[in-house]
Design an enzyme around this catalytic site. Sequence first.
Site, short mmCIF file in Angstrom:
data_model
loop_
_atom_site.label_atom_id
_atom_site.label_comp_id
_atom_site.label_asym_id
_atom_site.label_seq_id
_atom_site.Cartn_x
_atom_site.Cartn_y
_atom_site.Cartn_z
N GLU A 4 0.84 -1.19 0.00
CA GLU A 4 0.00 0.00 0.00
C GLU A 4 0.88 1.24 0.00
O GLU A 4 1.82 1.35 0.78
CB GLU A 4 -0.89 0.01 1.24
CG GLU A 4 -1.76 1.26 1.37
CD GLU A 4 -2.53 1.29 2.68
OE1 GLU A 4 -3.54 0.57 2.75
OE2 GLU A 4 -2.12 2.01 3.61
N THR A 47 -3.87 4.93 -1.48
CA THR A 47 -4.92 5.39 -0.58
C THR A 47 -5.55 6.70 -1.08
O THR A 47 -5.03 7.36 -1.98
CB THR A 47 -4.38 5.61 0.84
OG1 THR A 47 -3.37 6.64 0.82
CG2 THR A 47 -3.78 4.33 1.40
N TYR A 48 -6.66 7.04 -0.46
CA TYR A 48 -7.49 8.18 -0.89
C TYR A 48 -7.89 8.93 0.36
O TYR A 48 -8.57 8.39 1.22
CB TYR A 48 -8.72 7.62 -1.62
CG TYR A 48 -9.64 8.62 -2.27
CD1 TYR A 48 -9.38 9.08 -3.54
CD2 TYR A 48 -10.79 9.07 -1.62
CE1 TYR A 48 -10.25 9.95 -4.18
CE2 TYR A 48 -11.66 9.95 -2.24
CZ TYR A 48 -11.39 10.39 -3.52
OH TYR A 48 -12.25 11.26 -4.14
N HIS A 72 -8.02 3.25 -4.06
CA HIS A 72 -9.01 3.35 -2.99
C HIS A 72 -10.04 4.41 -3.36
O HIS A 72 -9.71 5.44 -3.95
CB HIS A 72 -8.34 3.78 -1.68
CG HIS A 72 -7.38 2.77 -1.12
ND1 HIS A 72 -7.14 2.65 0.23
CD2 HIS A 72 -6.59 1.84 -1.72
CE1 HIS A 72 -6.25 1.69 0.44
NE2 HIS A 72 -5.89 1.20 -0.74
N GLY A 109 -14.97 5.02 4.30
CA GLY A 109 -14.04 6.08 4.66
C GLY A 109 -14.29 6.64 6.05
O GLY A 109 -15.36 6.46 6.63
N LYS A 146 -21.44 -6.47 1.40
CA LYS A 146 -20.54 -5.91 0.39
C LYS A 146 -20.07 -6.97 -0.59
O LYS A 146 -19.97 -6.72 -1.80
CB LYS A 146 -19.34 -5.24 1.09
CG LYS A 146 -19.73 -4.01 1.91
CD LYS A 146 -18.55 -3.34 2.57
CE LYS A 146 -18.04 -4.07 3.78
NZ LYS A 146 -16.97 -3.31 4.49
#
Length: 322
Positions: free
Chosen positions: A27, A58-59, A86, A117, A180
């Site tokens: 990541e 990542t975001y 992400h 988030g 999900k």
Amino acid sequence: MAHIRRQVAVSDSLKFTTPGRVPFSVEFMPPRDDAAEQRLWSAAEAFHDLGVSFVSVTYGAGGSTRGRTLRVAEQLATKPLTTLVHMTLVEHTAEEIRSLIRTFADLGLTNLLALRGDPPGDPNAEWVQTEGGLLYTNELIEMVREMPECENFDIGIASFPEGHFRAADLEMDTQYTLAKLRAGAEYSITQMFFDVDHYLRLRDRLAAADPEHGSKPIIPGLMPITSLRAVRKQMELAGASLPKSLERRLLDAAKGDEEGNKAAIREVGIEVTSEMAERLIAEGAPDLHFMTMNNVRATQEVLHNLGMAPAWGPGYGHDMVR
């Protein structure tokens, strides 16, 4: 017109033959300045040479790193590295999310990690739905699955070995995770953890509750500890726990002076992650996902301990950071 996939699907990459004992992935975070960006690209090149299966980007909360996330992801994909982007719901309307997903499709970024988030500013604050936005991750997955330009998207989600701290209990967490997966996610990546039993119980819970969707791959998220202060903060933000036995090992290494004995703390951290990884491989984990903070060395040391990478440092004839 169907969009042409430029990326290998992450869920497919888990099935490929790998030079190591098991696939591994990493990541990255979008860099904040030029020096951090150079470190990221050096790390990306090193992990490419080490045979990484895929990389994720990542975001930030509320899309605070949206521009950098897109730019970095697009460049990583041309390395070429299978790149997982992400995506969160925070401070985005449904139409903004739909527009961003179209941008991913246009760029050929067809691997998506769908996340609700954290609230901006305080990850532990009450989660508030954005006006005109989405409430749950499964709604994001359903949206993507309904978009014709996203027919080739491969979607992953987060899973929580100790249960998400917002879920009332493990049963509720199990049902949220399954919702999900049933909506169209192909796999999950766990929040970082330091007790392999938590991972194994998560795997068993999901498979028992839904043999079809609950048996989709669960990728363990690992972070080699290099700082006691940093890992405590990370676990607090995640609403997860540091095992007392591990905390004692780290405190014994610190000897009351974390800064002065950081090398000893780091040594324990690398050893613990290596032990965890050995057990996860033995238990059939489909991949090892390392949260790198854009650094190579700690992850490479763990991989070396597993027989999956050269030893670190010029003294061994290898220096993987260019």
